[in-house]
Design a protein around this motif. Structure first.
Motif, PDB file in Angstrom:
ATOM      1  N   TRP A 224      36.167  -8.451   7.104  1.00  0.00           N
ATOM      2  CA  TRP A 224      34.898  -7.930   7.762  1.00  0.00           C
ATOM      3  C   TRP A 224      33.970  -8.827   7.493  1.00  0.00           C
ATOM      4  CZ3 TRP A 224      38.767  -5.435   4.960  1.00  0.00           C
ATOM      5  CH2 TRP A 224      39.290  -4.005   5.307  1.00  0.00           C
ATOM      6  N   ASP A 225      33.200  -8.864   8.760  1.00  0.00           N
ATOM      7  CA  ASP A 225      31.864  -9.439   8.740  1.00  0.00           C
ATOM      8  C   ASP A 225      30.809  -8.908   8.384  1.00  0.00           C
ATOM      9  OD1 ASP A 225      30.992  -7.878  10.866  1.00  0.00           O
ATOM     10  OD2 ASP A 225      31.586  -9.765  12.388  1.00  0.00           O
ATOM     11  N   SER A 226      29.566  -9.021   8.258  1.00  0.00           N
ATOM     12  CA  SER A 226      28.399  -8.536   7.749  1.00  0.00           C
ATOM     13  C   SER A 226      28.196  -7.294   8.802  1.00  0.00           C
ATOM     14  CB  SER A 226      27.283  -9.259   7.606  1.00  0.00           C
ATOM     15  OG  SER A 226      26.984  -9.993   8.616  1.00  0.00           O
TER      16      SER A 226
END
Length: 175
Positions: free
Chosen positions: A88-90
């Motif tokens: 997951w990215d930010s």
């Protein structure tokens, strides 16, 4: 001389309703196995694969001697471990990197008490070795594919609390 010829069409519909029969895609069964190979010294094995699309692949092939560990009691479980990567990215967006899952089978077997020593010997020989495992004697059965794999045992306890029959709770992991 040819002593055995096996023809197996792996194209299958797996349709259970008229709608599925008409509209579901064709899929391929992934397992072809037999116990009918006669014992022959120095055999020559020829495998011929054919597909009208021209794309064929043999993933694994094995020959050897079989040992009957026992009969499946109720509740065999076909499972899989998923090793796919999910990051997951930010901002919460997921990136999926698929990796083929590894099949798992859990079987409860019943066997005669007088077979326990042979089964223990097999268990020792199968330590850290890829073995073809089949939960079915009849490989044309609908459950044959989920209960056949090439892999290793993770757990192989033998319950010898009954004087006539032993119980084996086998956990197998495909490789």
């Amino acid at each position: 001389p040819t002593v055995l010829t096996i023809n197996k069409d792996l194209l299958n519909r797996h349709a259970t309703t008229p709608y599925e029969w008409c509209f579901s895609p064709f899929v391929y069964d992934k397992v072809a196995a037999t116990f009918d190979v006669p014992p022959i010294a120095d055999p020559v094995v020829t495998i011929t694969l054919a597909d009208p699309s021209g794309t064929c692949e043999l993933s694994r092939f094995a020959v050897g001697q079989a040992i009957h560990l026992g009969d499946i009691e109720w509740n065999p479980i076909s499972d899989a471990e998923n090793y796919s990567e999910i990051t997951w990215d930010s901002f919460g967006k997921a990136t999926l990197t698929p990796v083929p899952s590894q099949p798992l089978i859990e079987l409860e077997l019943a066997t005669e008490a007088n077979r326990v020593n042979a089964i223990k010997q097999f268990r020792d020989l199968a330590n850290a070795k890829a073995v073809v495992w089949s939960g079915m004697d009849n490989l044309d059965h609908v459950y044959a594919e989920p209960l056949v794999l090439i892999g290793v045992y993770q757990r192989f306890p033998i319950d010898i609390s009954n004087l006539k029959f032993a119980k084996i709770n086998l956990t197998l992991k495909g490789i």
